[in-house]
Design a protein around this motif. Sequence first.
Motif, PDB file in Angstrom:
ATOM      1  N   ILE A 283       0.857  -1.189   0.000  1.00  0.00           N
ATOM      2  CA  ILE A 283       0.000   0.000   0.000  1.00  0.00           C
ATOM      3  C   ILE A 283       0.891   1.237   0.000  1.00  0.00           C
ATOM      4  O   ILE A 283       1.721   1.397   0.892  1.00  0.00           O
ATOM      5  N   PRO A 284       0.740   2.110  -0.978  1.00  0.00           N
ATOM      6  CA  PRO A 284       1.568   3.317  -0.977  1.00  0.00           C
ATOM      7  C   PRO A 284       1.152   4.281   0.125  1.00  0.00           C
ATOM      8  O   PRO A 284       0.014   4.292   0.575  1.00  0.00           O
ATOM      9  N   PHE A 285       2.078   5.090   0.566  1.00  0.00           N
ATOM     10  CA  PHE A 285       1.878   6.182   1.511  1.00  0.00           C
ATOM     11  C   PHE A 285       1.565   5.703   2.933  1.00  0.00           C
ATOM     12  O   PHE A 285       2.311   5.951   3.864  1.00  0.00           O
ATOM     13  N   PHE A 286       0.415   4.998   3.130  1.00  0.00           N
ATOM     14  CA  PHE A 286       0.013   4.571   4.464  1.00  0.00           C
ATOM     15  C   PHE A 286       0.575   3.201   4.843  1.00  0.00           C
ATOM     16  O   PHE A 286       0.592   2.865   6.028  1.00  0.00           O
ATOM     17  N   GLY A 287       0.987   2.402   3.870  1.00  0.00           N
ATOM     18  CA  GLY A 287       1.414   1.036   4.128  1.00  0.00           C
ATOM     19  C   GLY A 287       2.489   0.890   5.183  1.00  0.00           C
ATOM     20  O   GLY A 287       2.358   0.075   6.101  1.00  0.00           O
ATOM     21  N   PRO A 288       3.573   1.674   5.103  1.00  0.00           N
ATOM     22  CA  PRO A 288       4.634   1.538   6.118  1.00  0.00           C
ATOM     23  C   PRO A 288       4.136   1.740   7.547  1.00  0.00           C
ATOM     24  O   PRO A 288       4.551   1.030   8.457  1.00  0.00           O
ATOM     25  N   TYR A 289       3.219   2.690   7.733  1.00  0.00           N
ATOM     26  CA  TYR A 289       2.720   2.966   9.082  1.00  0.00           C
ATOM     27  C   TYR A 289       1.713   1.907   9.538  1.00  0.00           C
ATOM     28  O   TYR A 289       1.649   1.574  10.726  1.00  0.00           O
ATOM     29  N   ILE A 290       0.934   1.377   8.585  1.00  0.00           N
ATOM     30  CA  ILE A 290      -0.007   0.307   8.923  1.00  0.00           C
ATOM     31  C   ILE A 290       0.740  -0.927   9.422  1.00  0.00           C
ATOM     32  O   ILE A 290       0.313  -1.597  10.365  1.00  0.00           O
ATOM     33  N   GLY A 291       1.871  -1.242   8.794  1.00  0.00           N
ATOM     34  CA  GLY A 291       2.656  -2.397   9.231  1.00  0.00           C
ATOM     35  C   GLY A 291       3.491  -2.122  10.460  1.00  0.00           C
ATOM     36  O   GLY A 291       3.774  -3.037  11.244  1.00  0.00           O
ATOM     37  N   MET A 292       3.891  -0.865  10.662  1.00  0.00           N
ATOM     38  CA  MET A 292       4.773  -0.529  11.774  1.00  0.00           C
ATOM     39  C   MET A 292       4.064  -0.621  13.125  1.00  0.00           C
ATOM     40  O   MET A 292       4.640  -1.103  14.103  1.00  0.00           O
ATOM     41  N   ILE A 293       2.807  -0.199  13.192  1.00  0.00           N
ATOM     42  CA  ILE A 293       2.104  -0.122  14.481  1.00  0.00           C
ATOM     43  C   ILE A 293       1.891  -1.500  15.113  1.00  0.00           C
ATOM     44  O   ILE A 293       2.286  -1.720  16.265  1.00  0.00           O
ATOM     45  N   PRO A 294       1.262  -2.495  14.403  1.00  0.00           N
ATOM     46  CA  PRO A 294       1.103  -3.813  15.047  1.00  0.00           C
ATOM     47  C   PRO A 294       2.434  -4.503  15.333  1.00  0.00           C
ATOM     48  O   PRO A 294       2.559  -5.215  16.332  1.00  0.00           O
ATOM     49  N   SER A 295       3.427  -4.286  14.481  1.00  0.00           N
ATOM     50  CA  SER A 295       4.743  -4.895  14.717  1.00  0.00           C
ATOM     51  C   SER A 295       5.383  -4.313  15.973  1.00  0.00           C
ATOM     52  O   SER A 295       5.978  -5.047  16.780  1.00  0.00           O
ATOM     53  N   PHE A 296       5.266  -3.005  16.149  1.00  0.00           N
ATOM     54  CA  PHE A 296       5.789  -2.350  17.352  1.00  0.00           C
ATOM     55  C   PHE A 296       5.118  -2.896  18.612  1.00  0.00           C
ATOM     56  O   PHE A 296       5.781  -3.171  19.625  1.00  0.00           O
ATOM     57  N   LEU A 297       3.782  -3.086  18.553  1.00  0.00           N
ATOM     58  CA  LEU A 297       3.056  -3.608  19.720  1.00  0.00           C
ATOM     59  C   LEU A 297       3.464  -5.050  20.035  1.00  0.00           C
ATOM     60  O   LEU A 297       3.548  -5.436  21.207  1.00  0.00           O
ATOM     61  N   SER A 338       1.857  14.157  -4.899  1.00  0.00           N
ATOM     62  CA  SER A 338       1.619  13.528  -3.595  1.00  0.00           C
ATOM     63  C   SER A 338       0.174  13.717  -3.137  1.00  0.00           C
ATOM     64  O   SER A 338      -0.425  12.818  -2.528  1.00  0.00           O
ATOM     65  N   PHE A 339      -0.406  14.897  -3.437  1.00  0.00           N
ATOM     66  CA  PHE A 339      -1.788  15.152  -3.024  1.00  0.00           C
ATOM     67  C   PHE A 339      -2.749  14.174  -3.675  1.00  0.00           C
ATOM     68  O   PHE A 339      -3.630  13.605  -3.016  1.00  0.00           O
ATOM     69  N   TRP A 340      -2.607  13.950  -5.003  1.00  0.00           N
ATOM     70  CA  TRP A 340      -3.529  13.059  -5.702  1.00  0.00           C
ATOM     71  C   TRP A 340      -3.292  11.603  -5.324  1.00  0.00           C
ATOM     72  O   TRP A 340      -4.227  10.798  -5.346  1.00  0.00           O
ATOM     73  N   VAL A 341      -2.057  11.234  -4.986  1.00  0.00           N
ATOM     74  CA  VAL A 341      -1.793   9.883  -4.472  1.00  0.00           C
ATOM     75  C   VAL A 341      -2.547   9.669  -3.175  1.00  0.00           C
ATOM     76  O   VAL A 341      -3.226   8.655  -2.978  1.00  0.00           O
ATOM     77  N   LEU A 342      -2.454  10.651  -2.268  1.00  0.00           N
ATOM     78  CA  LEU A 342      -3.175  10.574  -0.992  1.00  0.00           C
ATOM     79  C   LEU A 342      -4.684  10.521  -1.217  1.00  0.00           C
ATOM     80  O   LEU A 342      -5.397   9.717  -0.594  1.00  0.00           O
ATOM     81  N   MET A 357      -7.063   0.425  -1.759  1.00  0.00           N
ATOM     82  CA  MET A 357      -5.847   1.174  -1.431  1.00  0.00           C
ATOM     83  C   MET A 357      -4.688   0.775  -2.344  1.00  0.00           C
ATOM     84  O   MET A 357      -3.787   1.579  -2.602  1.00  0.00           O
ATOM     85  N   ILE A 358      -4.704  -0.484  -2.825  1.00  0.00           N
ATOM     86  CA  ILE A 358      -3.622  -0.953  -3.705  1.00  0.00           C
ATOM     87  C   ILE A 358      -3.825  -0.459  -5.138  1.00  0.00           C
ATOM     88  O   ILE A 358      -2.918   0.087  -5.761  1.00  0.00           O
ATOM     89  N   ILE A 359      -5.047  -0.641  -5.674  1.00  0.00           N
ATOM     90  CA  ILE A 359      -5.295  -0.305  -7.086  1.00  0.00           C
ATOM     91  C   ILE A 359      -5.747   1.134  -7.277  1.00  0.00           C
ATOM     92  O   ILE A 359      -5.871   1.588  -8.414  1.00  0.00           O
ATOM     93  N   GLY A 360      -6.005   1.850  -6.171  1.00  0.00           N
ATOM     94  CA  GLY A 360      -6.538   3.205  -6.296  1.00  0.00           C
ATOM     95  C   GLY A 360      -5.620   4.143  -7.050  1.00  0.00           C
ATOM     96  O   GLY A 360      -6.072   4.944  -7.878  1.00  0.00           O
ATOM     97  N   VAL A 361      -4.316   4.051  -6.777  1.00  0.00           N
ATOM     98  CA  VAL A 361      -3.366   4.977  -7.410  1.00  0.00           C
ATOM     99  C   VAL A 361      -3.299   4.765  -8.933  1.00  0.00           C
ATOM    100  O   VAL A 361      -3.436   5.738  -9.689  1.00  0.00           O
ATOM    101  N   PRO A 362      -3.091   3.530  -9.445  1.00  0.00           N
ATOM    102  CA  PRO A 362      -3.056   3.389 -10.911  1.00  0.00           C
ATOM    103  C   PRO A 362      -4.394   3.700 -11.584  1.00  0.00           C
ATOM    104  O   PRO A 362      -4.412   4.264 -12.681  1.00  0.00           O
TER     105      PRO A 362
END
Length: 405
Positions: A283-297, A338-342, A357-362
């Motif tokens: 997932i672009p943009f939000f993906g890193p943070y979505i994976g980081m939070i549960p891994s941190f917990l 970046s705005f239109w990606v978001l 969230m995956i196919i939205g950007v293309p």
Amino acid sequence: MKKIKSDYLYLMLALFGAIALSILLFFILFRMSGIRTVLNTVMNALMPFIVGGVIAHILKPSCNFIERELGKFFQKRGKSHDKLVPGLSVVITLLLALLVIAILLAMVLPALLDSIASVIKLIPDSIEDISNFLLQFAGDNVTLSNYITELSDSFSSTLRNWVTAVVMPNIETLIGGVSTGVQNIVVVFKNLLIGIVAAIYILLSRKKFAEQAKTLNYSIFGKKWSNIILNEFRYADKVFGGFINGRLIDALIIGVICFIGMLILRLPYPVLVSVIVGVTNIIPFFGPYIGMIPSFLLILMVNPVKSVIFLVFVIILQQFDGNILGPKILGDVTGLSSFWVLFSILFFGGLYGFLGMIIGVPVFAIIYDIICKLVRKGVAYHSRKEREDVDDTPEGAKKDIEISD
């Protein structure tokens, strides 16, 4: 006079089109639930072919490469390869894909299941360990220590009450949910198996399908519009292929780097956390943070100090991905700011969840490209019309007098 009649005709057609589109929009809005039901029914019926199309699209570059190399191989030996090479290239491509998937599952799945089992066993003890760590951190502060103790007792009590009041009385519902989940898994495997068969036929007949689609396109729209439509389809294929394949490669590399880094830093659950980080990184943009939070917990339940180390490590990793690795792999495939990606991630994610969230950007990149081309054509048309209207030549002045008469 003819020019004025032509302008009025265009104005009437534009007004009629606007009214028709408005009526269609209101019809869609007021019948949205029914339309969604029909679309879901059609999508479920066509899902095996959709899965097959996705598989074929992902494997198409590899299949084309293998077919090209096999053609050169047989051509050097002076053998006929027109009928043999296409089928052989599809078989080799599928076997290689299945082999890669089997190797990845054999490497990841056992460790992944062990990590999940250990996390489930660790949860009760981890709550107490985190509470003790926070109490040590509070030190002699009585107020903070009492607050931490109350919070820990409240959480444990809430968990026990939830199990007693919700889980146990609704055990039949849970069993029914499990059976529904098993049915859904069976449906997914059925769609996957039929999709693989459909992908084989699509890969074998991809050139024939392309020629048939081109012929149909020219027969309906004519040469000018057909070329425009074909160019747009080529652009869509380039965007989808480049973006989806690029995100998959990027996610795989980030997952491997995360695994190696966690082994070096001796962080717990390296396989489980690396899989979470890699999958969500699609997932672009939000993906890193979505994976980081549960891994941190997860790591926090084992060792709070190491959870902070992991947090610093994964932030550095995501900076490397966002500024170096991602641009190298993807380049500027979509051409979106970046705005239109978001915007595209939030909009399509709200409509279709994780898949959106995956196919939205293309998808939005293609829509954006079409709108930009229409806008450029509209600007060019109106600029040309203005130049025609502002005509200072004697012939132009004579035309203006005739129109005013």
